[in-house]
Design a protein around this motif. Structure first.
Motif, PDB file in Angstrom:
ATOM      1  N   GLY A  22      67.106  49.379  53.635  1.00 53.02           N
ATOM      2  CA  GLY A  22      67.360  47.981  54.283  1.00 53.02           C
ATOM      3  C   GLY A  22      67.692  47.933  55.701  1.00 53.02           C
ATOM      4  O   GLY A  22      68.402  47.185  56.435  1.00 53.02           O
ATOM      5  N   THR A  25      66.484  45.070  57.904  1.00 49.55           N
ATOM      6  CA  THR A  25      67.214  43.961  57.517  1.00 49.55           C
ATOM      7  C   THR A  25      68.618  44.040  58.288  1.00 49.55           C
ATOM      8  O   THR A  25      69.171  42.979  59.225  1.00 49.55           O
ATOM      9  CB  THR A  25      67.881  43.799  56.058  1.00 49.55           C
ATOM     10  OG1 THR A  25      66.639  43.731  55.243  1.00 49.55           O
ATOM     11  CG2 THR A  25      68.721  42.690  55.530  1.00 49.55           C
ATOM     12  N   HIS A  29      69.751  41.772  61.581  1.00 47.39           N
ATOM     13  CA  HIS A  29      71.032  40.868  61.994  1.00 47.39           C
ATOM     14  C   HIS A  29      71.805  41.673  63.179  1.00 47.39           C
ATOM     15  O   HIS A  29      72.339  40.732  63.877  1.00 47.39           O
ATOM     16  CB  HIS A  29      71.952  41.650  60.520  1.00 47.39           C
ATOM     17  CG  HIS A  29      73.400  40.893  60.598  1.00 47.39           C
ATOM     18  ND1 HIS A  29      73.539  39.709  60.546  1.00 47.39           N
ATOM     19  CD2 HIS A  29      74.496  41.827  60.790  1.00 47.39           C
ATOM     20  CE1 HIS A  29      74.756  39.561  60.557  1.00 47.39           C
ATOM     21  NE2 HIS A  29      75.489  40.645  60.761  1.00 47.39           N
ATOM     22  N   SER A 161      74.036  48.739  51.368  1.00 43.92           N
ATOM     23  CA  SER A 161      73.328  47.533  51.330  1.00 43.92           C
ATOM     24  C   SER A 161      73.179  47.269  49.784  1.00 43.92           C
ATOM     25  O   SER A 161      73.455  48.176  48.879  1.00 43.92           O
ATOM     26  CB  SER A 161      71.850  47.808  51.917  1.00 43.92           C
ATOM     27  OG  SER A 161      71.189  48.633  50.980  1.00 43.92           O
ATOM     28  N   GLU A 194      75.061  41.107  56.000  1.00 44.22           N
ATOM     29  CA  GLU A 194      75.286  39.883  57.043  1.00 44.22           C
ATOM     30  C   GLU A 194      76.736  39.747  57.503  1.00 44.22           C
ATOM     31  O   GLU A 194      76.870  38.953  58.284  1.00 44.22           O
ATOM     32  CB  GLU A 194      74.987  38.763  55.889  1.00 44.22           C
ATOM     33  CG  GLU A 194      75.578  38.313  54.964  1.00 44.22           C
ATOM     34  CD  GLU A 194      74.978  39.037  53.558  1.00 44.22           C
ATOM     35  OE1 GLU A 194      75.583  38.884  52.525  1.00 44.22           O
ATOM     36  OE2 GLU A 194      74.225  40.106  53.709  1.00 44.22           O
TER      37      GLU A 194
END
Length: 335
Positions: A22, A25, A29, A161, A194
């Protein structure tokens, strides 16, 4: 190529992690938190010749993304990385830089390159972040690989993650992993990606001091006027210090073979250590050792690229006698 950079050292974040953990990702972010008016740069490394991740990142104004394809910028020739980074800094003059090495990379080696004197006036290294996939922690074949361990050990911050799909087995494995790496005093962030902010990872790089030396038996035979030989190949001994802990380590050629029971006796006889980890080519096959004060674990292992041993401790110790005992366990013909 002449390096042209801003008058101050720019913050640099390394986002590492095993394949599919991740990293991209998390990177996307963090990039979404860029203040208006700043320019942020990203240097990505793909092991193959076709880049994909670059297309997944923001291409809007204020971002500069460059991919380095083919090989690993951590451990291959430094020149392609040096040139790519120099060009990226010179052309974009970024306010902040993110580096995402391939999932097959060794981030500690990348850190060694970026903390060399040449880069220190230009780069303000921040805490190295390693991403681990919480949903795969139950799979010991995945989490016990040497590369996985190397990436985790290099981390100053570990972010987990896929926490929303972790099973009970994953959670137990995470607890065990955190306990195993407690001597390194890492920061573990178990929040969903997130919910992480740049502030969570924008910490100063504390660094690990590693001193690579010849084997202690070789050092003993050097006169006080002789310079310490430069180490370019195995075997070697090293001492690594961080956060008040020290690691005494040995890396030796894989062709060296050790008597399993003699080696086990030597390791079990040691005192005042916090952890012992190693992998050895023995006359009973490849064996891994993972000792903590509560449990002495050893088992058969896959063939490694070398024999290696690390002992974590806090008290000062002379290791020459131990190294002599270790070398006496060798049974190969080239001894």
């Amino acid at each position: 190529m002449k390096l042209i950079t801003p008058s101050h050292a720019i913050p640099v974040h390394i986002i590492s992690g095993f394949l599919g953990a991740g990293k991209t990702t998390l990177l996307k972010h963090l990039l979404s938190q860029k203040p208006e008016g700043e320019v942020w740069a990203v240097l990505m490394n793909e092991f193959g010749q076709i880049g994909v991740d670059q297309q997944l990142l923001p291409q809007d104004q204020g971002y500069a993304v460059k991919e380095l394809l083919g090989g690993c910028l951590c451990c291959s020739s430094q020149m392609p990385m040096q040139m790519a980074l120099s060009r990226l800094l010179s052309e974009t003059q970024p306010d902040r830089l993110f580096i995402e090495p391939t999932g097959l990379g060794h981030p500690a080696q990348l850190l060694e390159q970026l903390t060399e004197p040449h880069w220190q006036p230009h780069l303000n290294m921040r805490a190295l972040v390693t991403v681990i996939d919480g949903s795969r922690l139950h799979d010991s074949d995945w989490s016990k690989q040497n590369l996985y361990a190397d990436q985790l050990k290099a981390a100053q911050i570990v972010t987990v993650s896929h926490v929303d799909v972790m099973t009970d087995a994953d959670k137990l494995a995470l607890f065990a992993l955190q306990k195993e790496y407690r001597p390194y005093q890492q920061i573990w962030l178990n929040l969903p990606i997130e919910e992480l902010t740049l502030t969570d990872v924008d910490l100063a790089f504390t660094g690990t001091s590693r001193k690579i030396q010849p084997l202690l038996q070789i050092q003993r035979n050097l006169s006080s006027t002789e310079a310490m030989p430069e180490i370019k190949q195995l075997p070697y001994h090293y001492v690594e210090t961080a956060q008040g802990y020290s690691v005494a380590g040995w890396k030796m050629p894989k062709r060296w073979v050790f008597d399993f029971y003699d080696l086990l006796d030597v390791l079990c006889e040691q005192k005042n250590w916090l952890r012992i980890k190693g992998i050895f080519n023995t006359n009973a096959g490849w064996k891994s050792f993972n000792f903590n004060p509560e449990q002495f674990n050893y088992q058969s292992a896959e063939e490694s690229i070398d024999n290696r041993l690390e002992i974590i401790y806090q008290q000062s110790k002379e290791w020459l006698e131990f190294e002599s005992q270790l070398m006496n366990c060798r049974v190969d013909d080239t001894k």
